[in-house]
Design an enzyme around this catalytic site. Sequence first.
Site, PDB file in Angstrom:
ATOM      1  N   ASN A 212      46.168 -53.784 -43.125  1.00 33.05           N
ATOM      2  CA  ASN A 212      45.082 -52.573 -42.891  1.00 33.05           C
ATOM      3  C   ASN A 212      44.461 -52.519 -44.071  1.00 33.05           C
ATOM      4  OD1 ASN A 212      47.459 -51.839 -40.418  1.00 33.05           O
ATOM      5  ND2 ASN A 212      45.502 -51.973 -39.842  1.00 33.05           N
ATOM      6  N   GLY A 242      51.848 -50.062 -32.598  1.00 32.14           N
ATOM      7  CA  GLY A 242      51.068 -50.870 -31.512  1.00 32.14           C
ATOM      8  C   GLY A 242      49.638 -50.561 -31.774  1.00 32.14           C
ATOM      9  N   ASP A 267      52.357 -43.546 -41.768  1.00 28.74           N
ATOM     10  CA  ASP A 267      51.285 -43.338 -42.228  1.00 28.74           C
ATOM     11  C   ASP A 267      50.691 -42.120 -41.361  1.00 28.74           C
ATOM     12  OD1 ASP A 267      48.863 -43.475 -43.726  1.00 28.74           O
ATOM     13  OD2 ASP A 267      48.265 -45.246 -42.250  1.00 28.74           O
TER      14      ASP A 267
END
EC number: 3.5.1.25
Length: 387
Positions: A212, A242, A267
């Site tokens: 990410n 997910g 996170d």
Amino acid sequence: MLTGARLVLPTGVVEGGLLAVERGRIAAAGPAGPSPVPGALDLTGRTVVPGFVDLHVHGGGGASYASGVAEEALTAARTHLEHGTTTTMASTVTGEIEELCRQAAVLSELVEDGVLAGIHFEGPFISHQRCGAHRPDLLRDPDPAVVRRLVHAARGAARMVTLAPELPGGLESVRLLADLGVIAAVGHTDADYATTLKAVEAGATVATHLFNAMPAIHHRDPGPIVALLEDERVTVELVNDGVHLHSAVLQLAFGAAGASRVALITDAMGAAGMGDGLYPLGPLEVRVAGGVARLVEGGSIAGSTLTLDTAFKRAVTVGGLSLTDAVRALSANPAALLGLSAEVGSLEAGKYADLVVLDSASHDLVAVMRRGRWVTGADRLTPAQVA
């Protein structure tokens, strides 16, 4: 004294084990003897794992560490504690340097009090191209003098700084952080493969939420992901909710890095443990719908609403991890990265009695103990068990 549980130990899984707690620490953990233990708590049908360690979390329970308000920080820490995170970092988000220094001063007191394990500065030293849920106009290059100022504002509580090493001053700041004993993490970066290798050689040891906020893998331009996965010195963070990662990518990362180099993180932002709605994330506004957090403006993923008990369950039921590998990723590995292995991260004699009790069949959380005291879940135990 706890008996009858499945214990996930560093040496493997023990069925029907015994775990003794004395003065807030584990006195013994292993196979139970042939004779019943009078007064012991019977945890038959339960699995006991070490308390979870979260390297990267911004808030929870409707509260944010980036608020710089001690009461909010306590709420966030308590929320995740009730979901099994017995050791937690406090992650900030991009802001003005003066404001980040103020937040650090507040959070450092909670580190001194033992509520938090340290402070993680995520931003402002990150890439405009990969800023995600960080305000672009507040981003800045990682000037080593400014990085040093931020670390010093934390009064010894700074444990990790995420930065983009390709920016001016990036590699120098990585070296500075290594010299200061602070973890340099590569994240929110547009670095190429070669620059990422240079960052690791300079002392970077963490990949902030790998995959990410960084370039994807290309067969002719592998980028930072491959560089971070292949180096044994790097611990890779993964958000197993997910949303951030497909389960196949999670398995790919474990296969490439090995179970000893993965840290599952949340996170999480303030909506963790709460419902859908609008929430602040530093100076930005986030809308949570269906448990997914996205910026109101732009729609970028804005952290998660994940808690580590859910991450553990997903790891074994969706990700296909063994109990021992899941424990490594949620407890042992992050504890080792933070230099806390002597105290937390595994069920071993002498360490703090930080325990998570799970239902052995469903892997759902049943109870949490921190430093030998039940935090939550005593009401889920029958009178016969606690007698």
